[in-house]
Design an enzyme around this catalytic site. Structure first.
Site, PDB file in Angstrom:
ATOM      1  N   LYS A 176       1.060  -1.850   2.922  1.00 51.19           N
ATOM      2  CA  LYS A 176      -0.134  -2.663   3.155  1.00 51.19           C
ATOM      3  C   LYS A 176      -0.462  -3.379   1.901  1.00 51.19           C
ATOM      4  O   LYS A 176      -0.345  -3.027   0.767  1.00 51.19           O
ATOM      5  CB  LYS A 176      -1.375  -1.740   3.381  1.00 51.19           C
ATOM      6  CG  LYS A 176      -1.137  -0.957   4.723  1.00 51.19           C
ATOM      7  CD  LYS A 176      -2.226  -0.140   4.904  1.00 51.19           C
ATOM      8  CE  LYS A 176      -2.386   0.544   6.335  1.00 51.19           C
ATOM      9  NZ  LYS A 176      -2.644  -0.271   7.228  1.00 51.19           N
ATOM     10  N   MET A 182      -9.614  -3.652  -5.104  1.00 50.98           N
ATOM     11  CA  MET A 182      -9.199  -4.821  -4.180  1.00 50.98           C
ATOM     12  C   MET A 182     -10.214  -6.054  -4.093  1.00 50.98           C
ATOM     13  O   MET A 182     -10.607  -6.352  -3.167  1.00 50.98           O
ATOM     14  CB  MET A 182      -9.050  -4.280  -2.674  1.00 50.98           C
ATOM     15  CG  MET A 182      -8.080  -3.181  -2.702  1.00 50.98           C
ATOM     16  SD  MET A 182      -8.145  -2.248  -1.238  1.00 50.98           S
ATOM     17  CE  MET A 182      -9.187  -0.831  -1.669  1.00 50.98           C
ATOM     18  N   ASP A 214       4.632   2.979  -0.103  1.00 51.59           N
ATOM     19  CA  ASP A 214       3.568   1.796  -0.186  1.00 51.59           C
ATOM     20  C   ASP A 214       4.049   0.729  -0.760  1.00 51.59           C
ATOM     21  O   ASP A 214       4.993   0.625  -1.670  1.00 51.59           O
ATOM     22  CB  ASP A 214       2.363   2.388  -0.816  1.00 51.59           C
ATOM     23  CG  ASP A 214       1.430   3.046   0.172  1.00 51.59           C
ATOM     24  OD1 ASP A 214       1.707   3.073   1.312  1.00 51.59           O
ATOM     25  OD2 ASP A 214       0.315   3.574  -0.351  1.00 51.59           O
TER      26      ASP A 214
END
Length: 262
Positions: free
Chosen positions: A55, A163, A34
């Site tokens: 991502k 996030m 990741d």
């Protein structure tokens, strides 16, 4: 046909990986990693082939279908494939889709747990997520829905939002709409668990002031009981955050980075 081990790398710093995860990396033929995993983890698997499938929000990212296909392809060609995920693979890590893809292909898999960002942020600030008498429940929430809609609720004594770094002002409005009082304590931590972590304290009605300090950094927002300083620990500041205090924090952070780079 080989097998896939999902290794949870922790929220950033390489030394937060578990011993079991490190052993899996050391034995890997291929590592699909990741974006937010520490590059220092490569030292644990120097002979493996490393494939970037990262991502990042609001950035170019590998499509999930492509990651699923790559996992199956590599597992068919190699004995041991490690899927290295930031934080804990089971928390907002799209683990379900990847497990299903492997199961449909008849490929065996294992999941190694790790430190999720909410836990790392609580450790960074020394503020337990659960508190005797006032904090009996914790909710982990991704601020953005699959449709890209910002949502917030008041479903637990402590709410932790992942996030949400680029949405702090909007998140504050959503929290107020959900019934959180203006004086609700909020702790914001970016790059939790890393040497350059940043922490700031706010009330709900001043949360938007954290945007500048944490701009462009992976950020966790803790709301409610788990954001309060422990009673014997002095708060970072009794005063509400101001632009001048945020600028001071940015300068201090820059000095730390320059020291690290020397």
């Amino acid at each position: 046909m080989g097998r896939v081990v999902f290794v949870s790398a922790g929220p950033g710093a390489a030394d937060l990986i578990t011993i079991r995860g490190a052993r899996a990396l050391a034995a890997a033929d291929v590592v699909l990693f990741d974006a937010l995993t520490d590059p220092a983890l490569r030292d644990l698997a120097p002979n493996a082939v490393w494939i970037d499938v990262g991502k990042r929000g609001f950035c170019h990212s590998t499509k999930q279908t492509a990651i699923n296909a790559a996992l199956v392809k590599q597992a068919l060609a190699h004995e041991l494939v490690v899927r290295l995920k930031g934080g804990d693979a089971s928390v907002f890590g799209r683990l379900e889709e990847e497990l299903l893809a492997l199961a449909e292909a008849g490929i065996a898999s294992e999941v190694v747990p790790g430190v999720t960002a909410a836990i790392a942020a609580a450790a960074q600030t020394q503020r337990p997520l659960t508190r005797r008498g006032i904090g009996r429940s914790v909710s982990l929430t991704t601020a953005m829905t699959q449709a890209g809609e910002l949502q917030a609720a008041r479903s637990a004594d402590t709410e932790v939002f992942y996030m949400a770094g680029r949405q702090l002002g909007a998140l504050a409005r959503k929290l107020a709409e959900a019934g959180w009082p203006a004086e609700t304590p909020i702790s914001v931590v970016s790059k939790a668990g890393c040497i350059d972590a940043l922490c700031s304290d706010h009330r709900l009605d001043t949360l938007g002031a954290a945007s500048l300090l944490h701009k462009g950094r992976p950020t966790v927002v803790t709301v409610g009981a788990g954001a309060r300083p422990v009673q014997s620990q002095p708060a970072h500041s009794d005063a509400l955050p101001t632009i001048s205090s945020i600028n001071s924090g940015l300068a201090s952070h820059q000095t730390r980075l320059e020291t690290l780079n020397d």
